[in-house]
Design a protein around this motif. Sequence first.
Motif, short mmCIF file in Angstrom:
data_model
loop_
_atom_site.label_atom_id
_atom_site.label_comp_id
_atom_site.label_asym_id
_atom_site.label_seq_id
_atom_site.Cartn_x
_atom_site.Cartn_y
_atom_site.Cartn_z
N ARG A 114 14.31 -62.17 -5.54
CA ARG A 114 15.55 -61.43 -5.30
C ARG A 114 16.76 -62.26 -5.74
NH1 ARG A 114 15.65 -59.68 0.31
NH2 ARG A 114 16.09 -61.85 0.71
N ARG B 121 17.01 -62.49 -9.54
CA ARG B 121 17.48 -61.21 -10.08
C ARG B 121 18.98 -61.02 -9.82
NH1 ARG B 121 14.18 -58.32 -7.51
NH2 ARG B 121 15.55 -57.74 -5.82
N GLN B 122 19.43 -61.32 -8.60
CA GLN B 122 20.83 -61.10 -8.25
C GLN B 122 21.77 -62.02 -9.04
OE1 GLN B 122 20.83 -61.67 -4.02
NE2 GLN B 122 20.46 -59.51 -3.60
#
Length: 191
Positions: free
Chosen positions: A23, A26-27
Amino acid sequence: MIFELSPQDLHLLQHEADFAARRLVRQLRLPKDDLPDIRQDFVLDALARLKGFDPARGSLGAFLATVFSHKAARIARKVKAHRRLFGVHPISLDDPIPGLAGTARGDLIAEQDGYAAWCGEPTDAFAAAERRIDLERRLGILPRKDGALCAALAHATAGELGASGRGARASLYRRLHDIRLALTAAGLRAA
């Protein structure tokens, strides 16, 4: 208080660390190569803080979620500070260019220039001009319909031309093969 991890707890720790690392990558649009290092940072931080875990206050999953959330915030602050300081922002050749509708960064770089041109290194403009002149001369020997096909292929793929009604994709590829043979016979070689 010492808390001993069972095999199920270790599996939960690894799974949650992997999820949190993916996560965060990706962020922040980090390179995928950073994923194992970030995952390891999450695991090490959780193991270091495990002595503060009290099963009477909550589940291990909730504890790990809190630890990983705080660690992700610390990593994000560091990455953003580094980007502000050095002006490093992840970019892609597929990113659109503002003000030029439908144009991506990669469209401005010639295929033969490659990565060096993208980094701002000089390319040989004279060799490029000579190749363009040679190509224009050799294209003059082609029949009119083949020249039109080559011009259309500058803006679309053979599959897109086939879908738009310019003929079957397979027949377009056969024509391209014949065009390549004719250009090779005329003395033009791949750049």
